[in-house]
Design a protein around this motif. Structure first.
Motif, short mmCIF file in Angstrom:
data_model
loop_
_atom_site.label_atom_id
_atom_site.label_comp_id
_atom_site.label_asym_id
_atom_site.label_seq_id
_atom_site.Cartn_x
_atom_site.Cartn_y
_atom_site.Cartn_z
N GLY A 13 -7.22 0.80 7.01
CA GLY A 13 -6.44 1.92 7.51
C GLY A 13 -5.75 2.67 6.40
N LEU A 14 -4.76 3.46 6.75
CA LEU A 14 -4.06 4.34 5.83
C LEU A 14 -2.73 3.73 5.40
CD1 LEU A 14 -4.10 7.12 4.43
CD2 LEU A 14 -2.93 8.02 6.44
N TRP A 15 -2.49 3.75 4.09
CA TRP A 15 -1.26 3.26 3.48
C TRP A 15 -0.67 4.41 2.66
CZ3 TRP A 15 0.40 -1.78 4.28
CH2 TRP A 15 -0.50 -2.60 4.96
N ILE A 16 0.64 4.65 2.79
CA ILE A 16 1.26 5.79 2.11
C ILE A 16 2.57 5.38 1.44
CG2 ILE A 16 0.23 7.47 3.69
CD1 ILE A 16 3.00 7.69 5.06
N THR A 17 2.92 6.12 0.39
CA THR A 17 4.24 5.94 -0.23
C THR A 17 5.28 6.57 0.68
OG1 THR A 17 3.91 7.95 -1.55
CG2 THR A 17 3.38 5.84 -2.61
N GLY A 18 6.54 6.21 0.49
CA GLY A 18 7.62 6.71 1.33
C GLY A 18 7.72 8.23 1.35
N ASP A 19 7.38 8.88 0.23
CA ASP A 19 7.44 10.34 0.18
C ASP A 19 6.13 11.00 0.63
OD1 ASP A 19 5.75 9.84 -1.98
OD2 ASP A 19 7.10 10.71 -3.47
N GLY A 20 5.12 10.18 0.96
CA GLY A 20 3.84 10.70 1.43
C GLY A 20 2.95 11.27 0.34
N HIS A 21 3.38 11.18 -0.92
CA HIS A 21 2.61 11.78 -2.02
C HIS A 21 1.32 11.01 -2.31
CE1 HIS A 21 1.99 14.23 -5.56
NE2 HIS A 21 1.76 13.12 -6.24
N ILE A 22 1.36 9.68 -2.25
CA ILE A 22 0.18 8.85 -2.50
C ILE A 22 -0.28 8.27 -1.18
CG2 ILE A 22 -0.77 6.86 -3.76
CD1 ILE A 22 0.26 9.03 -5.63
N VAL A 33 -10.33 5.73 -0.46
CA VAL A 33 -10.08 7.09 -0.92
C VAL A 33 -8.58 7.18 -1.16
CG1 VAL A 33 -10.17 9.55 -0.39
CG2 VAL A 33 -11.99 8.03 0.42
N GLU A 34 -8.20 7.63 -2.37
CA GLU A 34 -6.78 7.80 -2.68
C GLU A 34 -6.49 9.29 -2.82
OE1 GLU A 34 -3.78 7.15 -6.38
OE2 GLU A 34 -4.99 5.42 -5.81
N ALA A 35 -5.52 9.76 -2.05
CA ALA A 35 -5.07 11.14 -2.15
C ALA A 35 -3.75 11.16 -2.89
CB ALA A 35 -4.91 11.74 -0.75
N ARG A 36 -3.55 12.21 -3.69
CA ARG A 36 -2.30 12.41 -4.42
C ARG A 36 -1.85 13.84 -4.21
NH1 ARG A 36 -0.95 8.89 -9.12
NH2 ARG A 36 -2.11 6.98 -8.70
N GLY A 37 -0.75 14.00 -3.51
CA GLY A 37 -0.27 15.35 -3.23
C GLY A 37 -1.31 16.13 -2.45
N HIS A 38 -1.71 17.28 -2.99
CA HIS A 38 -2.70 18.13 -2.33
C HIS A 38 -4.13 17.76 -2.70
CE1 HIS A 38 0.41 20.64 -0.70
NE2 HIS A 38 0.95 20.78 -1.90
N ARG A 39 -4.31 16.82 -3.61
CA ARG A 39 -5.66 16.38 -3.99
C ARG A 39 -6.10 15.27 -3.04
NH1 ARG A 39 -5.68 14.41 -9.81
NH2 ARG A 39 -7.88 14.15 -9.33
N GLU A 40 -6.91 15.63 -2.07
CA GLU A 40 -7.30 14.68 -1.02
C GLU A 40 -8.22 13.57 -1.53
OE1 GLU A 40 -6.18 14.24 2.07
OE2 GLU A 40 -4.73 15.78 1.57
N ALA A 76 0.38 -0.97 -8.48
CA ALA A 76 0.65 -0.18 -9.69
C ALA A 76 2.07 0.38 -9.72
CB ALA A 76 -0.39 0.92 -9.83
N GLY A 77 3.04 -0.43 -9.36
CA GLY A 77 4.43 0.01 -9.37
C GLY A 77 4.83 0.84 -8.15
N MET A 78 3.91 1.03 -7.23
CA MET A 78 4.18 1.80 -6.02
C MET A 78 4.34 0.87 -4.82
SD MET A 78 1.50 4.95 -6.38
CE MET A 78 0.11 3.95 -6.88
N ILE A 79 5.04 1.34 -3.83
CA ILE A 79 5.19 0.64 -2.56
C ILE A 79 4.59 1.53 -1.50
CG2 ILE A 79 6.82 -0.23 -0.86
CD1 ILE A 79 8.75 -0.76 -3.22
N LEU A 80 3.57 1.02 -0.81
CA LEU A 80 2.90 1.78 0.24
C LEU A 80 3.08 1.05 1.57
CD1 LEU A 80 0.84 1.87 -2.50
CD2 LEU A 80 -0.09 3.66 -1.08
N ILE A 81 3.32 1.82 2.60
CA ILE A 81 3.48 1.25 3.94
C ILE A 81 2.37 1.79 4.83
CG2 ILE A 81 5.96 0.86 3.78
CD1 ILE A 81 6.34 3.50 5.33
N ARG A 82 2.09 1.07 5.89
CA ARG A 82 1.05 1.49 6.81
C ARG A 82 1.48 2.78 7.52
NH1 ARG A 82 -3.12 -1.19 8.67
NH2 ARG A 82 -2.33 -3.21 8.11
#
Length: 83
Positions: A13-22, A33-40, A76-82
């Motif tokens: 499924g989808l995992w995201i950083t708290g700010d939704g950037h990653i 598939v990793e999206a960063r900001g507007h780069r899907e 990689a130093g990030m925290i992602l939540i479902r």
């Protein structure tokens, strides 16, 4: 080695950083598939899961890893939540 092949796997499924950037989308076929900001499709490749550990290898050969703990992905130093 445990490879994700089922949409019912607890980590697919989808995992995201708290700010939704990653955003990491772990697909049931062992691809991500990793999206960063507007780069899907900033990064994409394969992943494997061993217990609570995830190993990534993107299509350029770059490798990374992470750990799932209490429904949080530490990568990689990030925290992602479902999502």
């Amino acid at each position: 080695m445990e490879r994700l092949m089922s949409a019912t796997h607890p980590y697919s499924g989808l995992w995201i950083t708290g700010d939704g950037h990653i955003r990491h989308e772990l697909l049931p076929n062992g691809r991500y598939v990793e999206a960063r900001g507007h780069r899907e499709r900033a990064y994409q490749g394969r992943y494997e899961i061993h217990g609570n550990h995830i190993d990534y290898k993107d299509d350029t050969g770059f490798t990374a890893d992470g750990e799932f703990q209490n429904d949080i992905l530490y990568h990689a130093g990030m925290i992602l939540i479902r999502a």
